[in-house]
Design an enzyme around this catalytic site. Structure first.
Site, PDB file in Angstrom:
ATOM      1  N   GLU A 126    -113.986  81.655  -6.138  1.00  0.00           N
ATOM      2  CA  GLU A 126    -114.444  82.781  -5.315  1.00  0.00           C
ATOM      3  C   GLU A 126    -114.996  82.217  -4.016  1.00  0.00           C
ATOM      4  O   GLU A 126    -115.647  81.160  -4.032  1.00  0.00           O
ATOM      5  CB  GLU A 126    -115.543  83.556  -6.058  1.00  0.00           C
ATOM      6  CG  GLU A 126    -116.097  84.709  -5.228  1.00  0.00           C
ATOM      7  CD  GLU A 126    -116.970  85.665  -6.031  1.00  0.00           C
ATOM      8  OE1 GLU A 126    -117.702  85.183  -6.917  1.00  0.00           O
ATOM      9  OE2 GLU A 126    -116.916  86.873  -5.755  1.00  0.00           O
ATOM     10  N   CYS A 132    -117.276  89.335  -7.545  1.00  0.00           N
ATOM     11  CA  CYS A 132    -117.671  90.538  -6.809  1.00  0.00           C
ATOM     12  C   CYS A 132    -116.837  90.703  -5.539  1.00  0.00           C
ATOM     13  O   CYS A 132    -116.651  91.811  -5.045  1.00  0.00           O
ATOM     14  CB  CYS A 132    -119.145  90.460  -6.430  1.00  0.00           C
ATOM     15  SG  CYS A 132    -120.232  90.453  -7.846  1.00  0.00           S
ATOM     16  N   ASN A 146    -113.553  93.521 -11.929  1.00  0.00           N
ATOM     17  CA  ASN A 146    -114.546  92.475 -12.179  1.00  0.00           C
ATOM     18  C   ASN A 146    -115.879  93.145 -12.429  1.00  0.00           C
ATOM     19  O   ASN A 146    -116.317  93.979 -11.623  1.00  0.00           O
ATOM     20  CB  ASN A 146    -114.673  91.561 -10.947  1.00  0.00           C
ATOM     21  CG  ASN A 146    -115.759  90.519 -11.139  1.00  0.00           C
ATOM     22  OD1 ASN A 146    -115.606  89.595 -11.926  1.00  0.00           O
ATOM     23  ND2 ASN A 146    -116.880  90.680 -10.446  1.00  0.00           N
ATOM     24  N   GLU A 147    -116.489  92.790 -13.525  1.00  0.00           N
ATOM     25  CA  GLU A 147    -117.801  93.343 -13.883  1.00  0.00           C
ATOM     26  C   GLU A 147    -117.843  94.853 -13.679  1.00  0.00           C
ATOM     27  O   GLU A 147    -118.735  95.389 -13.031  1.00  0.00           O
ATOM     28  CB  GLU A 147    -118.915  92.624 -13.106  1.00  0.00           C
ATOM     29  CG  GLU A 147    -119.009  91.166 -13.521  1.00  0.00           C
ATOM     30  CD  GLU A 147    -120.236  90.432 -13.013  1.00  0.00           C
ATOM     31  OE1 GLU A 147    -120.942  90.962 -12.149  1.00  0.00           O
ATOM     32  OE2 GLU A 147    -120.475  89.312 -13.499  1.00  0.00           O
TER      33      GLU A 147
END
Ligand code: AHR
Length: 648
Positions: free
Chosen positions: A50, A243, A364-365
């Protein structure tokens, strides 16, 4: 007890634990090869990529100029202009006649006739490093107006402005954007240099994509950082976040199409971690990297919602086509025939062969009804066209509790193939939960532990954190029939430019080192067997101040190719442990063994730029071993025994 108080007690306990609390019972480790356990996932350990902490821009991406295209929120970020006394010039950020629509801003100077020079400088990230004997390529897109005459001088200087090398570009610039390049050979080291452009003349001149690149790079990547990844030999690469995929809002959510093609045509974007990304490393480069590392690419896509932790923006259900199409187009780009629309773009970029992407992560999440409504839309669209693709469902940010349990329930009821768990936990929690996956339902989805790290006191990359991670990894390997992928997170950290610690690999302009956690990842991956061999330790449970831990954390496995029985033992306690090892007769220990051990004087020890090798594994050989032997595991240590063993 509050979390902070538990943490403090635990830290004190690991240093000053009274001998009466840890009973060194003289453990027996019984290893039973008669009934081998699960096969171990060959791509269990991977990396999670990331662009956080300037992992990519200012990191792996070898570009040395910060804000080369004037697209940052502050369009002059990183740039300094200086006018010679008497020089009558103005400069502005313009967008009237851009290089292309994805790169709308550029720098424009208007200089009055021969009034003096203007200098424009950029010192990259903490200065521009230049190495003796290496070549660097300067390039810029430039255009002038019809009356412009003058010259642009390109200089590389040291921090004080002393010239290291210099070259002149053309003295007249046409009205169309044109790329100019100069190559420099550096004759002296400078780790804190600058790029200095001097403009002298009359008229108007515009500049964009001002770049300085080391000639030595791999597909735009820094060789030293790439080497750190190569040495990890990851089984998979999960990218590009995190994120980052989600965005603060859908506006800056990650869109893969913005990240491919000529770099000047990529649509740079504001990053949820607070800085701008050039996308110099985009989806094509991530695929190339995965291929180079012989790792499975696991691209993660936005699920039609921005980061829920930051107050989500949800794409209306009836407008999900953008996200669905983008995903299907990516699969065609990566895997499709050369004559398909997106497949032909891959061919144009120089990769006619398909990348053979097998896994796709959606979200994601993410959690809750909004995700549960959108996930099936994306999954079903993929499965309808590409039934062979395996889909990863996103777990929530939590690794236990109501939201986590709800995600698992939904996943089981809705035929999810793989669930992506994230676990950032304090070492004592991890040490108390290394058997977490022993209890997982084998008939449900598989697990990708897509992000995890032990967050020790001060979120530092200490030996203490690395030991907790190693202990957890014994549990991952023991349960590799269900946990098929796991990656430490985040991967890179550039101190001074970072948003998150701890991280696996630390670097600056010229230096890089692996943290103790890095060495654990590398060791566990290098010493990964094919099949788990059941093992049991006597007096395994250890009660400390009312909490249950393990005296030692262990896993045993067999590697068929090397005919090695591999025993991994983590002793996170401040006293050595003597263990009698008893191995069943189905295999025969042939005497020789290799011991790999990592420890240090203090559990708070960490590696640094000044002392990058403070916590490092050491190797030595043992001989004369048979199916029964006694071994003493040092205090605060991670030990791997590789025993020559035949019979399985
Ligand atoms: O690894 C850093 C961040 O942690 C990731 O972006 C996110 O998935 C998690 O919250």
């Amino acid at each position: 007890m509050k979390k902070a108080a538990i943490l403090l007690t635990f830290v004190l306990m690991m240093i000053f634990i009274p001998e009466t609390l840890v009973v060194n019972a003289g453990h027996v480790l019984t290893i039973d090869p008669s009934n081998p356990g699960p096969e171990i996932s060959p791509f269990l350990y991977g990396v999670f990529f990331e662009d956080i902490n300037h992992a990519v821009d200012g990191g792996l991406y070898a570009e040395l100029i910060r804000n080369r295209s004037f697209e940052h929120k502050d369009p002059l970020e990183g740039w300094f202009a200086d006018f010679e006394t008497g020089c009558q010039a103005t400069f502005s950020i313009d967008s009237e006649l851009p290089l292309n629509e994805n790169n709308p801003h550029y720098l424009s100077f208007a200089i009055a006739s021969d009034s003096g020079s203007v200098s424009l400088s950029n010192n990259g990230y903490d200065g521009i490093p230049m190495m003796e004997g290496k070549r660097y390529v300067f390039s810029a897109f430039i255009r002038g107006n019809s009356e412009y005459s003058g010259e642009i001088t390109v200089l590389l200087t040291d921090a004080k402005g002393n010239t290291i090398v210099e070259a002149s570009l053309a003295s007249a610039f046409g009205a169309e954007w044109e790329k100019y390049s100069v190559e420099f050979e550096i004759t002296e080291d400078c780790d804190n240099g600058r790029l200095l452009l001097t403009l002298r003349g009359a008229g108007e001149v515009c500049l964009d994509m001002i770049s300085l690149f080391p000639e030595e790079n791999w597909n735009g990547m820094r060789i030293d950082l790439l080497k750190m990844l190569e040495e990890l030999r990851p089984g998979f690469v999960r990218f590009p976040g995190g994120c980052l995929v989600e965005g603060d809002s859908l506006e800056n959510a990650y869109r893969w199409k913005d990240t491919i093609g000529p770099v000047e045509e990529r649509k740079a974007n504001y990053n949820l971690w607070g800085y701008h990304q050039s996308y110099g490393i985009g989806f094509f480069e991530y695929l190339l990297l995965s291929e180079h590392l012989e790792a499975e690419p696991i691209p993660i896509f936005n699920s039609g919602m921005s980061c829920q932790v930051r107050g989500a923006e949800y794409c209306p259900i009836n407008e999900m086509d953008e996200w669905i199409e983008s995903l299907l187009d990516f699969i065609e780009f990566a895997n499709g025939p050369q004559n398909s629309f997106w497949g032909s773009k891959r061919v144009e970029l120089g990769h006619p062969e398909p990348f053979n992407v097998k896994y796709i992560g959606i979200g994601n999440e993410n959690w809750g009804t909004e995700y549960h409504d959108r996930f099936p839309m994306l999954r079903d669209a993929i499965k309808a066209k590409y039934p062979e693709i395996i889909i990863v469902f996103s777990g929530p940010p939590s690794y236990e509790g109501a939201s986590f349990n709800r995600a698992w329930r939904w996943a089981r009821e809705n035929g999810v193939e793989i669930l992506d768990e994230h676990m950032y936990a304090v070492p004592e929690w991890i040490l108390r939960n290394t058997d977490r996956y022993d209890k997982y339902d084998r008939s449900g989805p598989k697990v990708m532990l897509g992000e995890y790290a032990a967050h020790a006191a001060g979120t530092r990359n200490t030996l203490q954190a690395a030991m907790a991670e190693a202990a957890l990894m014994t549990g991952l390997e023991r349960n590799s029939d269900i946990v098929i992928m796991a990656a430490y997170a985040p991967l890179f950290n550039r101190p001074g430019w970072s948003q998150w610690t701890p991280d696996l690999i630390w670097f600056d302009n010229t230096r890089v080192y692996g943290t103790p956690s890095y060495h654990v990842q590398k060791l566990f991956n290098e010493n990964l067997g094919d099949v788990v061999i059941p093992s049991k330790l006597t007096d395994e449970n250890l009660e400390v101040i009312g909490y249950w831990f393990k005296s030692l954390y262990h896993v045993c496995e067999y590697d068929r190719e090397t005919e090695n029985l591999i025993i991994k033992i983590v002793n996170p306690w401040p006293e050595e442990k003597e263990v009698r090892v008893e191995i069943g007769e189905q295999i025969e220990i042939k005497g020789q063994a290799e011991v790999i051990m990592m420890t240090s004087d203090s559990i708070f020890d960490e590696n640094t730029f000044q002392n990058p090798d403070k916590v490092l594994p050491e190797k030595y050989d043992l001989s004369g071993l048979s199916n029964e032997f006694t071994f003493t595991f040092a205090e605060n240590s991670i030990t791997i025994l590789r025993l020559n063993a035949v019979g399985l």
